[in-house]
Write an enzyme that holds these catalytic residues in place. Structure first.
Site: not given
Ligand code: AMP
Length: 283
Positions: A29, A31, A33, A180, A182-183
């Site tokens: 997680l 910012s 998230h 932002m 996670s990768r």
């Molecule tokens: P993930 O953990 O990558 O599956 O993302 C979980 C949720 O967080 C998804 O709804 C993503 O679109 C959102 N998310 C990830 N990165 C960002 C970001 N930089 N800005 C806004 N939302 C994000």
């Protein structure tokens, strides 16, 4: 804050008398998230955040096994955000066997990100449908960073009659403009510098769009990405200006809300980003 799997979530959900908001994540997680969780908590709903790295949405050559899983740090973020329940099921609990019945993401799931990652959106929608069933939320908060995912979740809700309010929040960026993700932690410093061509290309596109027409928008972004690709440190996956409702490419005389979509691989890491652009014929 409670942490648990399927049984604990069902028991917790039964005890809720007010509205519940769901924030699905794969953990690691940041910012971006946190903004989703803050929004859910600010609404006064009880908040469920799911942390589950969903194998169904990873291709066989993708990073499922190496995807970061800093579980304790993630729990600290959830706690600080005022999350009420962290749903962190074991893999075998979510998929005791390979599922026979899954959600199909249709044509919209086979273009752009879906073309680069075949089956990805079927995997996403399958796990999101399971999360909707398990958490039975009144609303769900997603990021617009994964814009094609967001639009497909909207279709999932509409087409399969989930009674859930979908809330989309803007892309959260680092100070240098990189979205932002996670990768991003896979990126070496030189990769990160190369990756900045992505937000720069989106800025160039937004500039080009400011004259009110779609003409030249893709070319403006392409020019920026071309320079980075020439240096050899960025491989463009796709670049497309699409109608936000259909994901069909925009014609030169398109009017309405469009999305410029970009994916690129930098140092072996797959990155995506987008910007929303409005086009209206001047009177
Ligand atoms: P993930 O953990 O990558 O599956 O993302 C979980 C949720 O967080 C998804 O709804 C993503 O679109 C959102 N998310 C990830 N990165 C960002 C970001 N930089 N800005 C806004 N939302 C994000």
């Amino acid at each position: 804050m409670e942490v648990g799997g399927i049984q604990a979530l069902r028991a917790w959900r039964k005890r809720q008398s007010g509205t519940v908001s769901l924030v699905p994540t794969m953990g690691a997680l940041h910012s971006g998230h946190r903004a989703l969780m803050d929004r859910a908590a600010a609404s006064g709903d009880a908040v469920v955040t799911s942390i589950f790295v969903n194998p169904l949405q990873f291709g066989t050559d993708e990073d499922f096994f190496k995807y970061p899983r800093p579980f304790q740090a993630d729990l600290d973020v959830c706690e600080a955000a005022g999350v009420d329940f962290v749903f962190a099921p074991a893999l075998g609990e979510m998929y005791p066997a390979a599922p026979e019945v899954t959600v199909s993401s249709g044509r919209m799931g086979t273009v752009y990100e879906g073309a680069v990652r075949p089956g990805h959106f079927d995997g996403v929608l399958t796990v999101v449908a399971k999360l909707f069933t398990l958490a039975s939320p009144d609303s769900a908060v997603f990021g617009l960073k994964d814009i094609q995912q967001f639009c497909l979740v909207k279709r999932l809700i509409d087409d399969l009659n989930f009674d859930i309010d979908l809330i989309g929040l803007p892309v959260v960026r680092d100070e240098d403009g990189l979205a932002m993700s996670s990768r991003n932690e896979y990126l070496a410093p030189a990769d990160r510098a190369a990756a900045l061509a992505i937000p720069q290309a989106l800025d160039a596109a937004a500039q080009a769009a400011s004259d009110g027409s779609p003409a030249g928008v893709e070319a403006a972004a392409q020019a920026v990405l071309h320079v980075a690709a020439e240096r050899g440190d960025l491989d463009l996956g796709y670049l497309g200006l699409v109608d936000a409702t259909t994901f069909q490419p925009c014609a030169q005389d398109f009017e309405g809300q469009a999305l410029l979509l970009i994916s690129a691989t930098v140092g072996g890491t797959h990155l995506i980003d987008n910007v929303s652009l409005e086009f209206h014929r001047s009177a």
